[in-house]
Design an enzyme around this catalytic site. Structure first.
Site, PDB file in Angstrom:
ATOM      1  N   GLY B  96      23.769 -13.536  -2.703  1.00 35.26           N
ATOM      2  CA  GLY B  96      25.072 -13.155  -2.164  1.00 35.26           C
ATOM      3  C   GLY B  96      26.026 -14.318  -2.283  1.00 35.26           C
ATOM      4  O   GLY B  96      25.702 -15.337  -2.882  1.00 35.26           O
ATOM      5  N   MET B  98      26.960 -16.415  -0.147  1.00 36.50           N
ATOM      6  CA  MET B  98      26.614 -17.639   0.554  1.00 36.50           C
ATOM      7  C   MET B  98      25.373 -18.309  -0.012  1.00 36.50           C
ATOM      8  O   MET B  98      25.112 -19.470   0.238  1.00 36.50           O
ATOM      9  CB  MET B  98      26.361 -17.340   2.023  1.00 36.50           C
ATOM     10  CG  MET B  98      27.504 -16.655   2.698  1.00 36.50           C
ATOM     11  SD  MET B  98      27.205 -16.472   4.458  1.00 36.50           S
ATOM     12  CE  MET B  98      26.206 -15.011   4.529  1.00 36.50           C
ATOM     13  N   LYS B 116      17.122 -17.060   4.285  1.00 38.54           N
ATOM     14  CA  LYS B 116      18.435 -17.090   3.653  1.00 38.54           C
ATOM     15  C   LYS B 116      18.773 -18.544   3.373  1.00 38.54           C
ATOM     16  O   LYS B 116      18.915 -19.339   4.303  1.00 38.54           O
ATOM     17  CB  LYS B 116      19.460 -16.462   4.592  1.00 38.54           C
ATOM     18  CG  LYS B 116      20.821 -16.324   3.973  1.00 38.54           C
ATOM     19  CD  LYS B 116      21.676 -15.342   4.750  1.00 38.54           C
ATOM     20  CE  LYS B 116      22.595 -14.583   3.823  1.00 38.54           C
ATOM     21  NZ  LYS B 116      22.967 -13.282   4.348  1.00 38.54           N
ATOM     22  N   ASP B 209      30.569  -9.621  10.149  1.00 39.37           N
ATOM     23  CA  ASP B 209      30.419  -9.210   8.753  1.00 39.37           C
ATOM     24  C   ASP B 209      29.676  -7.877   8.692  1.00 39.37           C
ATOM     25  O   ASP B 209      28.706  -7.724   7.955  1.00 39.37           O
ATOM     26  CB  ASP B 209      29.684 -10.299   7.961  1.00 39.37           C
ATOM     27  CG  ASP B 209      29.805 -10.098   6.450  1.00 39.37           C
ATOM     28  OD1 ASP B 209      30.637  -9.259   6.032  1.00 39.37           O
ATOM     29  OD2 ASP B 209      29.079 -10.756   5.701  1.00 39.37           O
TER      30      ASP B 209
END
Lengths: 193, 843
Positions: B96, B98, B116, B209
């Site tokens: 993604g 980020m 992540k 988000d």
């Protein structure tokens, strides 16, 4: 490929050399500092694989960015390298001390996971801080010898360049260096014990 | 060691170093002769040879490279089997904006996790600090429909990563399509999503988000929300702002972002409501809504109230959306059950409760204001009742009845006024009128604006309202308006009743306390003294009121560093408080606190007279008071104040470790009780900066000290020692990070103002300021200028603190550095000898 501060830095170096501007070193500091940081960061980002960095190359790049080589003499260059070494030391020690300080604070849980993640940098932060402290002590007794250490260890300079900056023979530089290592080693082991 | 000996030692060692074996031994024996001490030194240094091979073998920058890493860029995909701490990477799940998300296995707990890895470069340190602030809140989110955040850390390369619950599920839209869900099923599923978001909001976490991709549905049909609060974690800018607001849109996906978010305005729970509105639309329609320029949707799509519901969630103005996600969800339920929905009417009825719900942090303070106002209302109501009884009893006496009727009317008027005022207070709290983060202060500001006009004809009531507002501001530590309202009240009451009236005295007392809290002691003292005189004349005396006045007067004298004068007042106050409130009352502990403060000030008096004094008595006093406060009123501002003072004392005694521990507690309490920006948390941050400075973490000082500095400059006299100290600290931190020229103005200001300050606390003398400015000038190569500063600074430190204290030693070092750089070896040696007594240096 001189950068936009180039003119300023070059002029400062020249004025300093000619004695026109006594404050030149102070004015040079922030300019060189920023550039060094920028270059160091760029280097590290591209050379992360093996975690190494050529200090000389780094200072040289900063120099090329900041100084118009055609206008200055080797003496100015020597001054520049002298300042750069001092700044390299400051930057590095700032990182090391900040790193150490960061380790000491914060909730235990996060601290734990971070410790696992960054043993590497912690080790060298601890060593660098100890070394810097020892060097402080060394400077009190042997100011010139400690300057040699600063130029060589922090500035990544060779004996020949150092001899130019300090205006002593290359042999003296090597002797100073050897003695400093013995002295510092003793100090560090003494502290560790 | 004398320099001569040091040189000789170096010469011998350097020479011997170049020789080997027997030759070296002979040379050393011959050169040292009978000097056994020298011989031992030479041997010891030569003996180091076997240890030095690795010392400084590579330039520092290579050695220290790891320290720089952390401003990361792409380092390539992590291979399967790679270990991050206890987690073994299985494979990449997706990428993604980020960074990357990996499936990994927790080798300790043997479960699957999602990791992540963040690659949008920002520094490790900034991230870690930011993360520490947030982690506790996020990890505490424990809801079946929210994927858990297990923790986070930083890779060896300095990239931050989060460890999250791994959700085996498919995105919301895919699920709806795959199962061909009908309207009712979709709404039921959506309401579960709302419940999860609502739960997080109640825990003061915004998602920021929300989008279909962040909502997964498991095999069992349970929705799970991913990445809760992660957006905020990745936005260091917001670390200083409120939990429920966010300054920038940051990493938000624009399709689902609310208008305020896209503008970069503050975000609130209403922003999540908006995103949920889009999610609902897309869930029902199978495509994103067609938004008009103003963010409003095209009307009428599904028919009936569901259109109203969606368009209420999607109103461009946050305040016109649903007051909460819970209300949004509730309206969907009503729609499903065929009940009328609130989306139809734009109701005002929710304002008060909405205000309370949205501004939890300020609610305690708001409650204080309301209680005070209600108190006033009750008083007037009681007056009204008494008047009515009078009238009943005196029905025959016509004149008396008339009088009573007038009294009733007046009382009623007062009650009405207060009532209206109360209402206005609440309605002006309507976020619609003031943006989304209405603070109680803003409420008070708005309320205070019109009272002079509104209540001009009822000065008594006006004075009362001024006093109420003043007290409310004072409790919030917002002093300028507190002072203004107190002055207004006092002015009115003086005019109405004269100087010697009890009501006037109470207003004097109020103004005096307010002024004392900002160290305007010269004006505060006579006010409180006069109030005390009036109160003493009352018969029977009001023991509690007297005790309070005595305590405040004692506090003023103590702060004015006249602890001796304060003592008798405080003793009397304590006795009165014991009889009127008992020993287990907050007010009693307050007096104890003031007594501890007076003890603390005694040491300052001692320091001023160059006497040595220890702070143990004051420290013990503060500790006792804190313990009592914690029992009686945990996390109260009083307890926080006592903690601040305790930290100051510990710092003065150089008990750094203890101070750090206490500061951490103080931080927690401040944040819990008062939010981010208030005098206490600012003081606490200032104290932190001093600690950071002592540790040598100058970059952090520069980051953290600026706000306390600005706050102190704005709120304290320029020559207050805190201002002087913080300015000095900040300037010196700049100097030590190679920005001496920038640091100079701060140090100059500290120097100029510091020279006007008579009272420096123990262990902090003007010599510090002189030495600091000297260092700054030295760093700029202005040797001649800095010499005199360094010399007088050193002398001051030597006289006040003694030669051996670290600060004095450091000042001597500066002088040596100066003379060395200046090429004045004789002077340099003068200070070298002082700093390095021969006995220590010969080892």
């Amino acid at each position: 490929m001189a950068g936009k501060s180039s003119e300023e830095v070059t002029a400062l170096l020249l004025n300093w050399q000619s004695g026109d501007d006594e404050d030149a070193p102070a004015k040079l500091m922030p300019l060189v500092y920023d550039e060094l940081r920028r270059v160091a960061r760029a280097y590290l980002q591209h050379e992360r694989e093996d975690h190494t960095l050529q200090a000389t190359a780094l200072v040289h790049e900063a120099y090329l960015q900041l100084v118009d080589d055609k206008k200055v003499t080797w003496k100015d260059r020597a001054h520049f390298y002298g300042i750069a070494a001092r700044l390299m030391r400051q930057i590095l020690m700032q990182h090391a001390r900040a790193h150490q300080a960061a380790k000491r604070g914060g909730p235990a849980q996060v601290k734990l996971s971070l410790e696992e993640a960054s043993d590497l940098s912690t080790d060298c932060a601890v060593e660098l801080v100890a070394l810097d402290d020892a060097l402080e002590g060394f400077t009190k007794v042997y100011p010139r010898k400690s300057k040699v250490v600063e130029l060589k260890f922090f500035g990544g300079m060779e004996a020949k360049q150092i001899s130019e900056v300090l205006q002593v023979s290359e042999k003296t530089v090597l002797r100073d260096w050897n003695f400093a290592r013995l002295w510092l080693s003793r100090e560090l082991r003494h502290d560790a014990a | 060691m004398p320099p001569k000996d040091a040189e000789r030692l170096a010469e011998l060692v350097e020479h011997a170093f170049e020789l080997e074996g027997a030759e070296r031994a002979a040379f050393v024996t011959q050169s040292c002769g009978d000097d056994a001490e020298l011989r031992a030194e030479v041997d010891a240094l030569l003996g180091e040879q076997e240890h030095v091979s690795k010392l400084m073998a590579a330039p520092a920058i290579e050695f220290g490279a790891a320290l720089f890493i952390g401003d990361g860029t792409d380092a390539g995909e992590l291979p399967a089997g790679e270990m991050l701490s206890d987690y073994r990477i299985v494979h990449l799940l997706g990428e993604g904006g980020m960074g990357e998300v990996y499936l990994a296995e927790d080798t300790q707990l043997h479960r699957k996790v999602a990791i992540k890895l963040i690659k949008s470069g920002f520094g490790t340190k900034a991230f870690v600090r930011h993360f520490q602030q947030e982690e506790r809140i996020l990890a505490a989110l424990n809801h079946p429909n929210i994927a858990r955040l297990y923790g986070g850390a930083v890779t060896r390369n300095g990239l931050p990563y989060f460890v999250m619950e791994y959700v085996e599920g498919i995105p919301l839209a895919d699920h709806a399509r795959a199962r061909s869900l009908g309207m009712d099923e979709k709404l039921a599923l959506f309401r579960k999503v709302c419940a999860a978001v609502s739960y997080a909001h109640q825990n003061l976490v915004l998602h920021r988000d929300l989008k279909p991709a962040n909502i997964r549905v498991t095999e069992e049909g349970e929705p799970k929300l991913l990445d809760f609060g992660i957006a905020r974690l990745l936005d260091p800018v917001t670390s200083e702002t409120d939990n429920l607001t966010m300054l920038t849109a940051g990493v938000m996906t624009p399709d689902y972002a609310s208008p305020e978010q896209r503008r970069g305005d503050r975000m609130t729970t209403a922003s999540d409501t908006y995103s949920l509105g889009i999610v609902l639309y897309e869930l029902l329609a199978g495509e994103k809504p067609n938004l008009r320029k103003n963010g409003q949707t095209e009307a009428k799509k599904f028919g009936g109230d569901i259109d109203n519901i969606i368009s209420k969630a999607l109103r461009p103005e946050p305040e016109r959306r649903y007051a909460s996600v819970g209300q949004f969800s509730e309206d969907i339920r009503r729609y499903s059950e065929g009940l009328p929905v609130i989306a139809r009417k734009d109701t005002h009825g929710y304002r008060a409760s909405k205000f309370v719900r949205r501004h939890k942090a300020g609610v305690a303070a708001a409650a204080v204001v309301l209680l005070a106002l209600l108190g006033g209302l009750i008083t007037t109501t009681r007056q009204m009742r008494i008047a009515r009884q009078e009238r009943d009893r005196a029905q025959i006496a016509q004149t008396k009845a008339e009088q009573a009727r007038r009294q009733t009317e007046l009382a009623k008027k007062q009650a009405d006024r207060l009532n209206h005022f109360l209402e206005d207070l609440l309605s002006s709290a309507d976020p619609a009128k003031m943006g989304k983060d209405v603070k109680v202060v803003q409420v008070l500001d708005a309320a205070g604006k019109s009272i002079d006009d509104d209540l001009a004809k009822e000065p008594e009531v006006l004075a009362q309202v001024h006093e109420t507002l003043s007290r409310a501001y004072e409790r919030l530590k917002v002093i300028p308006p507190a002072e203004q309202h107190a002055r207004a009240a006092l002015g009115i009451l003086r005019q109405l009743h004269g100087e010697e009236d009890l009501a006037t005295a109470k207003a004097e007392f109020l103004l005096g306390s307010v002024l004392a809290s900002v160290y305007q002691l010269k004006e505060a003292e006579p006010l409180v003294r006069h109030a005390l005189a009036v109160e003493r004349r009352q018969a029977p005396p009001d023991a509690f009121a007297l005790a309070e006045t005595l305590r405040v007067l004692g506090g003023i004298l103590s702060r004015d560093v006249r602890p001796g004068e304060a003592a008798p007042f405080l003793a009397e106050s304590l006795a009165l408080m014991r009889t009127s409130r008992g020993e287990h009352s907050l007010e009693y502990v307050q007096v104890l606190y003031t007594q501890a403060h007076a003890k603390h000030m005694e040491t300052e008096v001692a320091a001023m007279q160059n006497r040595k004094a220890d702070l143990d008595g004051a420290i013990a006093g503060y500790r006792r008071v804190i313990e009592l406060f914690d029992q009686l009123a945990p996390s109260s501002t009083q307890a926080i104040l006592a903690r601040v003072e305790l930290c100051i004392c510990l710092g003065r005694e150089q008990k750094w470790a203890e101070e750090e521990q206490e500061l951490e507690r103080l931080d927690q309490e401040c944040r819990k009780t008062l939010g981010e920006n208030n005098a206490f948390s600012v003081t606490s941050r200032g104290l932190h900066s001093i600690l950071d400075f002592i540790k040598g973490d100058y970059p952090r000082v520069l980051e953290e000290a600026r706000q306390p500095l600005d706050f102190s400059v704005a709120n304290m006299p320029a020559n207050h020692r805190n201002v002087v100290q913080l300015r000095g600290l900040y300037g010196l931190a700049l100097t030590r990070t190679g920005r001496a020229a920038e640091g100079e103005p701060f140090l100059r200001a500290a120097y100029t103002e510091g020279s006007k300050t008579e009272r420096f606390p123990f262990q902090f003398t003007f010599g510090n300021v002189e030495t600091a400015l000297g260092e700054c000038l030295f760093a700029q190569g202005r040797y001649a200028e800095c010499e005199s500063l360094l010399l007088t600074g050193y002398d001051d430190l030597k006289t006040r603190l003694g030669e051996k204290l670290p600060m004095t030693v450091a000042a001597a070092r500066r002088l040596r550095e100066l003379y060395t750089a200046w090429n004045k070896p004789t002077e340099a040696n003068r200070f070298a000898v002082q700093e390095n007594p021969p006995a220590n240096s010969s080892r």
